[in-house]
Design a protein around this motif. Structure first.
Motif, short mmCIF file in Angstrom:
data_model
loop_
_atom_site.label_atom_id
_atom_site.label_comp_id
_atom_site.label_asym_id
_atom_site.label_seq_id
_atom_site.Cartn_x
_atom_site.Cartn_y
_atom_site.Cartn_z
N GLU A 63 -6.60 -0.13 22.03
CA GLU A 63 -6.43 1.25 21.56
C GLU A 63 -6.02 2.17 22.70
O GLU A 63 -5.14 3.02 22.54
CB GLU A 63 -7.73 1.74 20.91
N ARG A 116 -2.44 1.47 23.45
CA ARG A 116 -1.56 2.04 22.43
C ARG A 116 -1.24 3.50 22.74
O ARG A 116 -0.08 3.92 22.67
CB ARG A 116 -2.21 1.93 21.06
N CYS A 165 0.26 -4.07 21.08
CA CYS A 165 -1.01 -3.35 20.88
C CYS A 165 -1.42 -3.38 19.42
O CYS A 165 -2.60 -3.60 19.10
CB CYS A 165 -0.86 -1.90 21.36
N TYR A 166 -0.47 -3.14 18.53
CA TYR A 166 -0.79 -3.18 17.10
C TYR A 166 -1.25 -4.58 16.67
O TYR A 166 -2.14 -4.71 15.82
CB TYR A 166 0.41 -2.75 16.28
N GLU A 167 -0.65 -5.60 17.25
CA GLU A 167 -1.11 -6.96 16.95
C GLU A 167 -2.57 -7.13 17.34
O GLU A 167 -3.38 -7.68 16.58
CB GLU A 167 -0.27 -7.99 17.71
N GLU A 194 -3.19 -4.79 13.18
CA GLU A 194 -2.33 -4.02 12.28
C GLU A 194 -0.99 -4.74 12.21
O GLU A 194 0.01 -4.31 12.79
CB GLU A 194 -2.18 -2.59 12.79
N THR A 216 2.28 -2.89 10.80
CA THR A 216 2.77 -1.89 11.75
C THR A 216 3.40 -2.57 12.96
O THR A 216 4.43 -2.13 13.46
CB THR A 216 1.63 -0.96 12.20
N ALA A 217 2.77 -3.65 13.42
CA ALA A 217 3.33 -4.39 14.56
C ALA A 217 4.71 -4.93 14.22
O ALA A 217 5.65 -4.82 15.02
CB ALA A 217 2.39 -5.53 14.94
N THR A 274 7.29 -2.25 14.16
CA THR A 274 7.57 -1.79 15.52
C THR A 274 8.50 -2.75 16.24
O THR A 274 9.45 -2.34 16.92
CB THR A 274 6.26 -1.61 16.30
#
Length: 203
Positions: free
Chosen positions: A125, A128, A157-159, A163, A166-167, A170
């Motif tokens: 987080e 991110r 970061c999303y991975e 998420e 979202t990943a 991105t």
């Protein structure tokens, strides 16, 4: 754990064991293994060396308010015994003092701090937020390749935050920019972005 070494020119060297997946790092060049440590050095280039005008911007970052930006630097960071973290923070402060808050060199430093957050501190987080701030700067300055490279780091970061959708979006945005900039299909960033997308789709 990875050991990241940052110099004053914002180039980042990442020492990782050969088993570590390097596909999600910012643009890298693999060098010869260190025979004494059995490590492989991955040089993550400063994005200041890869400036290119954007023709298409695929993602509008969520602007960070002043309080959020301040919270990216934690009180315990300043007292940390981690020399890498202290070096990154020093480079960030020097870049801000010299260029202001919205210079590409400052964005490089935010990205470096993001790498420390996620790879050394296991703080996805926090990473991110650092990468989102860097992304905001690069997009404002219309630096297409730097935007794409930052999106790859942000996707990772999303991975880590689980998420997946979202990943994936991105990574797709990053790949679209790289393709619009006519970056070769054999470029390490293009290859690692595609691997990341395939990894998500396989889950």
């Amino acid at each position: 754990l990875p050991v990241i070494v940052v110099n004053s020119a914002t180039a980042v060297s990442l020492l990782v064991f050969p088993s570590i997946d390097i596909s999600l790092q910012t643009s890298f060049h693999k060098t010869q293994p260190d025979t004494q440590t059995n490590n492989i050095t991955i040089a993550i280039e400063s994005s200041a060396l890869r400036k290119c005008k954007a023709t298409t911007m695929m993602m509008d970052p969520m602007p960070l308010c002043c309080s959020e930006k301040l919270n990216l630097i934690r009180t315990d960071d300043e007292e940390s015994h981690n020399p890498v973290l202290r070096s990154v923070l020093r480079d960030l402060k020097e870049a801000q003092d010299k260029y202001g808050d919205d210079h590409s060199n400052v964005a490089d430093s935010w990205n470096a701090l993001g790498l420390v957050r996620i790879h050394m501190q296991r703080d996805a987080e926090g990473a991110r937020k650092c990468h989102e701030y860097a992304l905001e700067i690069f997009q404002q300055r219309q630096l297409a390749k730097e935007t794409a490279f930052t999106l790859v780091d942000l996707g990772y970061c999303y991975e880590r935050l689980h998420e997946r959708e979202t990943a994936l979006r991105t990574y797709q945005q990053a790949l679209s920019i790289l393709e619009s900039e006519k970056v070769s299909e054999t470029h390490p960033q293009v290859l690692c972005t595609k691997r990341a997308m395939n990894r998500i789709l396989r889950i």
